[in-house]
Design a protein around this motif. Sequence first.
Motif, PDB file in Angstrom:
ATOM      1  N   ASN A   1       1.021  -1.199   0.207  1.00 35.67           N
ATOM      2  CA  ASN A   1      -0.491  -0.204  -0.022  1.00 35.67           C
ATOM      3  C   ASN A   1       0.893   0.825   0.229  1.00 35.67           C
ATOM      4  O   ASN A   1       1.994   1.190  -0.069  1.00 35.67           O
ATOM      5  CB  ASN A   1      -1.138  -0.027   0.845  1.00 35.67           C
ATOM      6  CG  ASN A   1      -2.310  -0.601   1.306  1.00 35.67           C
ATOM      7  OD1 ASN A   1      -2.327  -1.352   0.019  1.00 35.67           O
ATOM      8  ND2 ASN A   1      -2.681  -1.348   2.325  1.00 35.67           N
ATOM      9  N   THR A  50      -3.862   3.911  -0.351  1.00 37.71           N
ATOM     10  CA  THR A  50      -4.610   2.853  -2.270  1.00 37.71           C
ATOM     11  C   THR A  50      -4.546   1.796  -0.965  1.00 37.71           C
ATOM     12  O   THR A  50      -4.699   1.563   0.172  1.00 37.71           O
ATOM     13  CB  THR A  50      -2.810   2.524  -2.358  1.00 37.71           C
ATOM     14  OG1 THR A  50      -1.780   2.543  -2.032  1.00 37.71           O
ATOM     15  CG2 THR A  50      -2.775   3.782  -3.556  1.00 37.71           C
ATOM     16  N   ASP A  51      -5.647   1.302  -1.746  1.00 41.14           N
ATOM     17  CA  ASP A  51      -5.964  -0.566  -1.352  1.00 41.14           C
ATOM     18  C   ASP A  51      -5.316  -1.598  -2.609  1.00 41.14           C
ATOM     19  O   ASP A  51      -6.083  -1.844  -2.937  1.00 41.14           O
ATOM     20  CB  ASP A  51      -7.814  -0.228  -1.500  1.00 41.14           C
ATOM     21  CG  ASP A  51      -8.412  -1.919  -0.736  1.00 41.14           C
ATOM     22  OD1 ASP A  51      -7.481  -2.048  -0.538  1.00 41.14           O
ATOM     23  OD2 ASP A  51      -9.330  -2.216  -1.620  1.00 41.14           O
ATOM     24  N   ASN A  64      -3.683   2.799  -7.456  1.00 45.81           N
ATOM     25  CA  ASN A  64      -4.832   2.030  -6.751  1.00 45.81           C
ATOM     26  C   ASN A  64      -4.762   0.954  -6.958  1.00 45.81           C
ATOM     27  O   ASN A  64      -5.532   0.531  -8.961  1.00 45.81           O
ATOM     28  CB  ASN A  64      -5.299   2.902  -5.640  1.00 45.81           C
ATOM     29  CG  ASN A  64      -6.679   1.801  -5.254  1.00 45.81           C
ATOM     30  OD1 ASN A  64      -5.812   1.389  -4.371  1.00 45.81           O
ATOM     31  ND2 ASN A  64      -7.414   2.505  -5.865  1.00 45.81           N
ATOM     32  N   SER A  65      -4.496  -0.654  -6.266  1.00 47.72           N
ATOM     33  CA  SER A  65      -4.983  -1.441  -7.352  1.00 47.72           C
ATOM     34  C   SER A  65      -7.050  -1.446  -6.929  1.00 47.72           C
ATOM     35  O   SER A  65      -7.740  -2.124  -7.361  1.00 47.72           O
ATOM     36  CB  SER A  65      -4.966  -2.585  -6.707  1.00 47.72           C
ATOM     37  OG  SER A  65      -4.790  -3.054  -5.334  1.00 47.72           O
ATOM     38  N   GLY A  66      -7.421  -1.420  -5.930  1.00 47.76           N
ATOM     39  CA  GLY A  66      -9.042  -1.282  -5.731  1.00 47.76           C
ATOM     40  C   GLY A  66      -9.818  -0.220  -5.956  1.00 47.76           C
ATOM     41  O   GLY A  66      -9.651   0.549  -6.988  1.00 47.76           O
ATOM     42  N   SER A  67     -10.919  -0.413  -5.662  1.00 46.89           N
ATOM     43  CA  SER A  67     -12.375   0.144  -6.378  1.00 46.89           C
ATOM     44  C   SER A  67     -12.203   1.349  -6.460  1.00 46.89           C
ATOM     45  O   SER A  67     -12.364   2.258  -7.009  1.00 46.89           O
ATOM     46  CB  SER A  67     -13.527  -0.356  -6.488  1.00 46.89           C
ATOM     47  OG  SER A  67     -13.493  -0.607  -4.760  1.00 46.89           O
ATOM     48  N   ASN A 173     -17.151  -1.333   0.977  1.00 44.15           N
ATOM     49  CA  ASN A 173     -17.303  -1.229  -0.964  1.00 44.15           C
ATOM     50  C   ASN A 173     -17.251  -0.118  -1.210  1.00 44.15           C
ATOM     51  O   ASN A 173     -17.804  -0.071  -2.310  1.00 44.15           O
ATOM     52  CB  ASN A 173     -18.110  -2.088  -1.238  1.00 44.15           C
ATOM     53  CG  ASN A 173     -18.199  -3.875  -0.957  1.00 44.15           C
ATOM     54  OD1 ASN A 173     -16.866  -4.262  -1.253  1.00 44.15           O
ATOM     55  ND2 ASN A 173     -19.208  -3.559  -0.944  1.00 44.15           N
TER      56      ASN A 173
END
Length: 454
Positions: A1, A50-51, A64-67, A173
């Motif tokens: 992260n 970031t996620d 960031n790899s998360g939504s 989410n």
Amino acid sequence: NFSLQDTNYFDITSDLGFKYSNDLTEDISINAEVAYSNYYRNYSFHQSATDGLNIPGFYNLDNNSGSTLFGENIVEKETIHSFYGFVDVEFYNAFYLTFTGRNDKVSTLPENNNSFFYPSISGSVVLSSLFDLPTWTSFAKLRGSWSRVSEGKIDENNPYSHIQAYEKGTSWNGTPSTYFGSSLLDQNLKPETSDAWEIGTYLRFFNNRIGFDFAYYQSRDYNNLIYSPISETSGYNSLLLNGDVYKRKGVEFTLDFAPVRNDNFKWDTQINLSQYRRYQEEIYGGKEQTENFINVGDRTDEIYASVYQTNENGEVIFENGYPVADPYNRYIGYDEPDWTYGISNNLRYKNFNLSFLFDGRIGGLMYSTTNQKMWWGGTSPGTVNQFRDAANNGESTYIGTGVKVVSGEATYDVNGNIINDTRTYAPNDVPVNYINFMQTTSNGQNKNYHYYAR
């Protein structure tokens, strides 16, 4: 992260005052000051994170790899507007009077109670300037004072704790949530306040070789903030309001003297002895006792512990070879010491100085987890006996000292007082495994439940 943080803190205090000083006559002088003070604090914090990372080692929010990104921001502002002043008056080099007053208007309390005034007055009389005292009395003074102090914050770490508002909850989410908390706030919260007075004397003898200081004080603490339980059908567990009242009092003695004093060597010693007590003067709502089992008039440092039942002779009651737990916590002593002392010494030989200090507490109880665990685990020297040897062989040979109930029962009121007792007793004669007994009781019934005198 990967995360970025930005923190800014700014505070400033501005003062504007006027002073006045004048010798009104040869025997009367006055010093006075009146001033305005403004305190302002601004704190801000921002964080983005970031996620996870799409590309390992590439630290950038765009990676960031998360939504969504995680974010947090805090802004706190606090102000205190104050007017204050004092007047010092001296008469005949023997009488001294001081008056002070301060009014604060704070941003950390509800608007209807965010302005409050707290004054003080103190005075002293130097007896040695008024009277011809014995030659062995170098100096003598009497003093007294009264003051009021108020606290303008509900929570030292949150300047907005006086506002009923939503709190930040958990995000799911990428969808944020809030909650309203479990406590209501009284909309008429007042600042916590203490009124205190003190009297004392200061004496010096034998050309200032010996000094003695005595002080006695009392204070009344009121408008204390408490969480009062309310019905959960309201949607809350408690109500924050101004409630209980406490009284504090104490005494202090200080003796200083110089056992040795010459051109090359000087030895100065000071001995201090003090005592402090705090009492429950009022309980909100007219209740008989607090949640900590303190009644009106009781010291607030009373210790109530989980204990075993005893009969009218103080003998522990057993059942099936083990002590029976009392359904109510019982008083076993006080936490605060009877006295606190300190002894300081300063030795000076020419240009060399050596100082050392002793201090301590006399009386009061403290809980020893070490001793409890030693009895529980079998490492206390007291557990080395024939009963433990037998227990290791699977034998039950230990019989605890006490009684067992033969017939009858006891009933209690809501405060744990016995209102009817028809029990009859016989000596306990049921043997048990010694190791099991110690791991169940830690021998607490014989060691004041491991509360030891200081």
